[in-house]
Write a protein that holds these residues in place. Sequence first.
Motif, PDB file in Angstrom:
ATOM      1  N   THR A  32      -4.282   3.849 102.337  1.00 13.60           N
ATOM      2  CA  THR A  32      -4.894   3.494 103.335  1.00 13.60           C
ATOM      3  C   THR A  32      -6.848   3.760 103.789  1.00 13.60           C
ATOM      4  O   THR A  32      -6.646   3.177 103.777  1.00 13.60           O
ATOM      5  CB  THR A  32      -4.722   3.814 105.174  1.00 13.60           C
ATOM      6  OG1 THR A  32      -3.144   4.136 104.836  1.00 13.60           O
ATOM      7  CG2 THR A  32      -4.839   3.520 105.735  1.00 13.60           C
ATOM      8  N   GLU A  50       4.096  11.130 115.082  1.00 11.62           N
ATOM      9  CA  GLU A  50       5.170   9.908 114.490  1.00 11.62           C
ATOM     10  C   GLU A  50       6.073  11.003 112.934  1.00 11.62           C
ATOM     11  O   GLU A  50       6.930  10.550 112.480  1.00 11.62           O
ATOM     12  CB  GLU A  50       3.904   9.077 113.417  1.00 11.62           C
ATOM     13  CG  GLU A  50       4.108   8.296 112.438  1.00 11.62           C
ATOM     14  CD  GLU A  50       3.163   7.504 111.467  1.00 11.62           C
ATOM     15  OE1 GLU A  50       1.809   8.035 112.688  1.00 11.62           O
ATOM     16  OE2 GLU A  50       3.284   6.320 110.798  1.00 11.62           O
ATOM     17  N   ARG A 106      -8.262   8.618 116.011  1.00 16.65           N
ATOM     18  CA  ARG A 106      -7.368   7.812 114.874  1.00 16.65           C
ATOM     19  C   ARG A 106      -5.994   9.096 115.126  1.00 16.65           C
ATOM     20  O   ARG A 106      -5.260   8.012 115.954  1.00 16.65           O
ATOM     21  CB  ARG A 106      -7.943   7.979 114.007  1.00 16.65           C
ATOM     22  CG  ARG A 106      -6.448   7.937 112.658  1.00 16.65           C
ATOM     23  CD  ARG A 106      -6.793   7.505 111.227  1.00 16.65           C
ATOM     24  NE  ARG A 106      -6.272   6.649 110.699  1.00 16.65           N
ATOM     25  CZ  ARG A 106      -6.966   5.467 109.946  1.00 16.65           C
ATOM     26  NH1 ARG A 106      -8.052   5.083 109.885  1.00 16.65           N
ATOM     27  NH2 ARG A 106      -6.047   4.557 109.158  1.00 16.65           N
ATOM     28  N   PHE A 107      -6.206  10.348 115.058  1.00 20.90           N
ATOM     29  CA  PHE A 107      -5.073  11.142 115.570  1.00 20.90           C
ATOM     30  C   PHE A 107      -6.005  12.388 115.636  1.00 20.90           C
ATOM     31  O   PHE A 107      -6.533  12.504 114.880  1.00 20.90           O
ATOM     32  CB  PHE A 107      -3.554  11.418 114.471  1.00 20.90           C
ATOM     33  CG  PHE A 107      -3.680  11.304 113.171  1.00 20.90           C
ATOM     34  CD1 PHE A 107      -5.237  11.535 112.746  1.00 20.90           C
ATOM     35  CD2 PHE A 107      -2.916  11.992 113.123  1.00 20.90           C
ATOM     36  CE1 PHE A 107      -4.877  11.949 110.941  1.00 20.90           C
ATOM     37  CE2 PHE A 107      -2.456  12.177 111.442  1.00 20.90           C
ATOM     38  CZ  PHE A 107      -3.957  12.499 110.616  1.00 20.90           C
ATOM     39  N   HIS A 149      -3.457  -2.717 112.720  1.00 19.60           N
ATOM     40  CA  HIS A 149      -4.167  -1.947 112.379  1.00 19.60           C
ATOM     41  C   HIS A 149      -4.456  -3.391 111.029  1.00 19.60           C
ATOM     42  O   HIS A 149      -3.853  -3.340 110.376  1.00 19.60           O
ATOM     43  CB  HIS A 149      -4.095  -1.044 111.178  1.00 19.60           C
ATOM     44  CG  HIS A 149      -3.430   0.214 111.553  1.00 19.60           C
ATOM     45  ND1 HIS A 149      -4.106   0.900 112.108  1.00 19.60           N
ATOM     46  CD2 HIS A 149      -2.382   0.359 112.369  1.00 19.60           C
ATOM     47  CE1 HIS A 149      -3.661   1.709 112.990  1.00 19.60           C
ATOM     48  NE2 HIS A 149      -2.569   2.159 112.525  1.00 19.60           N
TER      49      HIS A 149
HETATM   50  N1  GUN Z   1      -1.877   7.959 112.499  1.00 18.15           N
HETATM   51  C1  GUN Z   1      -3.447   8.646 111.817  1.00 18.15           C
HETATM   52  N2  GUN Z   1      -3.420   7.042 111.214  1.00 18.15           N
HETATM   53  C2  GUN Z   1      -2.859   6.574 110.954  1.00 18.15           C
HETATM   54  C3  GUN Z   1      -2.498   5.043 110.620  1.00 18.15           C
HETATM   55  O1  GUN Z   1      -3.331   4.409 110.185  1.00 18.15           O
HETATM   56  N3  GUN Z   1      -1.285   4.250 110.416  1.00 18.15           N
HETATM   57  C4  GUN Z   1      -0.210   5.334 110.625  1.00 18.15           C
HETATM   58  N4  GUN Z   1       1.482   4.761 110.896  1.00 18.15           N
HETATM   59  N5  GUN Z   1      -0.107   6.727 111.625  1.00 18.15           N
HETATM   60  C5  GUN Z   1      -1.037   6.455 111.215  1.00 18.15           C
END
Ligand code: GUN
Length: 435
Positions: free
Chosen positions: A102, A236, A205-206, A80
């Motif tokens: 962030t 994650e 993004r997610f 990023h």
């Molecule tokens: N999941 C959504 N956005 C992010 C990010 O900016 N970094 C990470 N590691 N996981 C995310």
Amino acid sequence: MVQYSWAMKAYRASILSFPGPAQAALESDGLLVVGPDARGRQVVEAAGPWASVSARYPDVPVEDLTGRIIAPGFVDMHIHYPQLDVIGSPADGLLPWLDTYTFPHEKRYSALEHSAESATFFIAELLRHGVTTALAFATSHPESVHALFAEAQKKQLRLITGKCLMDQNAPDGVRDETAQSLLDTETLIRRWHGVDRLGYAITPRFVPSCSPAQLRGAGELAAKYADVWIQSHVAENRDEIEWVRRLYPQARSYLSVYEQFGLLRPRAVYAHCIHIDDEDRALMRNTGTAAAVSPTSNLFLGSGFFDYAAAERCGFLYGLASDVGGGTSFSPFHTMLAAYYVGREGQTKPGVSLSPQSLWWQHTGGAARALGLDGVVGNLTPGCEADFVVLNPKATPLLARKTAQAASLDELLFSLIVLGDDRLVEKTVISQAGA
Ligand code: GUN
Ligand code: ZN
């Protein structure tokens, strides 16, 4: 004998290349010859033993780098650029880290001037660490994408990026608007994708930050522009997964939500892929979707451990990534070492976990293959774009002492991975056009 071209150049050094997946070879007294391809871009003409290759190119000027190692430039599959200033921000896991550090940092990228300053710093930092290809997130602001592409174009870097899509569950200043975000994405694809060495990535993004309408629109663009990339995050963190379960209670898994919107295909790259099962792994394999393994980030944020044994068993594409700023370093050496630690954690067979040849491959040729850039970058076989690093194995007293004792290629590569950082990278060379 090959005809001499004024634009050809050769480098004499030890040469590290990858004759096959996870398999490295070192030519201790080697010659790398680069010259223009049909488009005028510098590519590898030949690489091999000095004695035989130099006889084929007697008139090509040679730069003597004896004592150094030439290796393919590193490929970072997930980073990023707007999180430069977020590195080293501790939090109680992913979701508070996003809220506390962030998103506030990413708000600043609505200003083109800030984006441009950061893009210049970011690309200089990639090059200082020997990274010559990157798949990078920008922010939700188109200005941030323009700034990064413009700087990469100036430096002739192979770089893929895209505007972050995030129309929900995000604060003012970074949250975008559904219809406009999709229009902006298409405008950016048309402006930048395929220009010089630049590529566009559709960037939801997610799942929690994208409405169903935004994910659907992203999938439609991914179908319309089949050779653009897709980048996102998946599986994650446990709290993140629970959140997705609440948003999509009918979905079989987090990954399957992306499938439902047409976002799994070749050139789709998902960071992390930690808490997935074999059905998800089969889905990745069958759709040609790749994982960006981000070990320093996963260790720093306490997210978990990528399961290397399962990845090998199921056979999907993956490669290494820094994930700066969840990740803690731009250095491919730090990332490879962290991947070794992670491989140890999930180790199922006796012996060392990941071989140094495999680690290095995952950050060069393997990452290139996972991005659909096999034979383009990440290796030094003829035809590859001439992006490479010049490593000085004597860069520090300890490196000099340790590498002098290496009795095998594995021992040498391990010494470099464990002791290496930006000091090891004496020079990063980027393929030039019109040379
Ligand atoms: N999941 C959504 N956005 C992010 C990010 O900016 N970094 C990470 N590691 N996981 C995310
Ligand atoms: Zn990330």
